[in-house]
Design a protein around this motif. Structure first.
Motif, PDB file in Angstrom:
ATOM      1  N   VAL A 101       0.833  -1.201   0.000  1.00  0.00           N
ATOM      2  CA  VAL A 101       0.000   0.000   0.000  1.00  0.00           C
ATOM      3  C   VAL A 101       0.871   1.255   0.000  1.00  0.00           C
ATOM      4  CG1 VAL A 101      -0.244   0.040   2.512  1.00  0.00           C
ATOM      5  CG2 VAL A 101      -1.964   1.129   1.110  1.00  0.00           C
ATOM      6  N   ARG A 142       0.176   5.459   0.586  1.00  0.00           N
ATOM      7  CA  ARG A 142      -0.840   6.434   1.009  1.00  0.00           C
ATOM      8  C   ARG A 142      -0.311   7.855   0.882  1.00  0.00           C
ATOM      9  NH1 ARG A 142      -4.813   4.458   5.327  1.00  0.00           N
ATOM     10  NH2 ARG A 142      -4.727   2.226   5.022  1.00  0.00           N
ATOM     11  N   ARG A 143      -1.158   8.722   0.338  1.00  0.00           N
ATOM     12  CA  ARG A 143      -0.877  10.146   0.329  1.00  0.00           C
ATOM     13  C   ARG A 143      -1.568  10.838   1.494  1.00  0.00           C
ATOM     14  NH1 ARG A 143      -2.670  12.960  -4.422  1.00  0.00           N
ATOM     15  NH2 ARG A 143      -1.308  14.582  -3.688  1.00  0.00           N
ATOM     16  N   GLU A 147      -3.403  10.179   5.606  1.00  0.00           N
ATOM     17  CA  GLU A 147      -3.332   9.307   6.779  1.00  0.00           C
ATOM     18  C   GLU A 147      -4.645   8.589   7.055  1.00  0.00           C
ATOM     19  OE1 GLU A 147      -2.542   9.684  11.543  1.00  0.00           O
ATOM     20  OE2 GLU A 147      -1.619  11.144  10.211  1.00  0.00           O
ATOM     21  N   PRO A 156      -7.929   7.689   5.160  1.00  0.00           N
ATOM     22  CA  PRO A 156      -8.833   7.653   4.005  1.00  0.00           C
ATOM     23  C   PRO A 156     -10.294   7.487   4.409  1.00  0.00           C
ATOM     24  CG  PRO A 156      -7.566   5.630   4.146  1.00  0.00           C
ATOM     25  CD  PRO A 156      -7.010   6.562   5.179  1.00  0.00           C
ATOM     26  N   CYS A 197      -7.200   1.666  -6.340  1.00  0.00           N
ATOM     27  CA  CYS A 197      -6.951   3.040  -5.897  1.00  0.00           C
ATOM     28  C   CYS A 197      -8.217   3.683  -5.344  1.00  0.00           C
ATOM     29  CB  CYS A 197      -6.448   3.900  -7.054  1.00  0.00           C
ATOM     30  SG  CYS A 197      -4.807   3.472  -7.625  1.00  0.00           S
ATOM     31  N   VAL A 231      -4.922   6.771  -2.113  1.00  0.00           N
ATOM     32  CA  VAL A 231      -4.335   5.516  -1.634  1.00  0.00           C
ATOM     33  C   VAL A 231      -4.247   4.576  -2.827  1.00  0.00           C
ATOM     34  CG1 VAL A 231      -4.547   3.583  -0.016  1.00  0.00           C
ATOM     35  CG2 VAL A 231      -5.444   5.825   0.619  1.00  0.00           C
ATOM     36  N   GLU A 253      -7.201  -1.939   2.879  1.00  0.00           N
ATOM     37  CA  GLU A 253      -6.043  -1.056   2.854  1.00  0.00           C
ATOM     38  C   GLU A 253      -6.373   0.287   2.199  1.00  0.00           C
ATOM     39  OE1 GLU A 253      -2.889  -3.445   1.239  1.00  0.00           O
ATOM     40  OE2 GLU A 253      -2.608  -4.475   3.142  1.00  0.00           O
TER      41      GLU A 253
END
Length: 178
Positions: free
Chosen positions: A33, A35-36, A38, A40, A132, A141, A168
């Motif tokens: 995974v 992540r952009r 923290e 989602p 995504c 994500v 995820e």
């Protein structure tokens, strides 16, 4: 002498079990995974309804059957709420601002949010997945996953891969520990 034989037997048994486990791992869903953001889930909750968009086919079946299996596995994966905000896509939902995109057996390494290119079933039942949580053309994500062998849409390994990727994509962060 007896304890040396016993110790050697334990070591050999452990080594055999480890090798057997590694051989079986290729059939176990694996994911990575990125992540952009923290949390989602906070965005998903505020988004209203999230269409579940599918490109490509993990098995020889109709696009409608694949979309139904993905939708069902994704909804079942969201166990932390009684009302997951996931919906089947309607016309124009493939370009909705916030959406979940699942790309099976993708070709050309395209970006799942901007230019998804799904593929046909792979030899030997292998399945690759890029999933995504998209905000426009950017992934909030991204989950890259695979399973070494799947025997079709009813295969539990494929459903576990979809469920694992969905968790995820959307799961809230763990609660802080005191």
């Amino acid at each position: 002498m007896f304890s040396l034989r016993m110790a050697l037997a334990i070591v050999i048994t452990g080594a055999v079990a480890t090798v057997a486990g590694l051989v079986g791992c290729k059939d176990t869903p694996t994911t990575v995974v990125s992540r952009r953001i923290e949390d989602p889930w906070a965005i998903a909750q505020g988004a209203g309804l999230l269409p579940v968009i599918v490109y490509g086919r993990p098995a020889f079946a109709s696009d409608e059957a694949v979309a139904e299996v993905v939708y069902d596995a994704a909804r079942r994966a969201v166990t932390w709420t009684a009302t997951p905000p996931l919906v089947r896509p309607g016309p124009g939902d493939d370009v909705a601002r916030l959406r979940l995109v699942y790309v099976f057996n993708g070709t050309g390494g395209g970006d799942a949010c901007a230019s998804p290119l799904g593929g046909e079933p792979l030899p030997g039942g292998e399945v690759t997945l890029v999933a995504c949580f998209c905000d426009g053309e950017q992934a909030l994500v991204r989950v890259d996953g695979r399973v070494g062998r799947s025997e079709g849409l009813d295969d539990g390994r494929l459903r576990r891969l979809i469920g694992q990727a969905t968790r995820e994509l959307l799961a809230p962060p763990p609660a802080p520990r005191p």
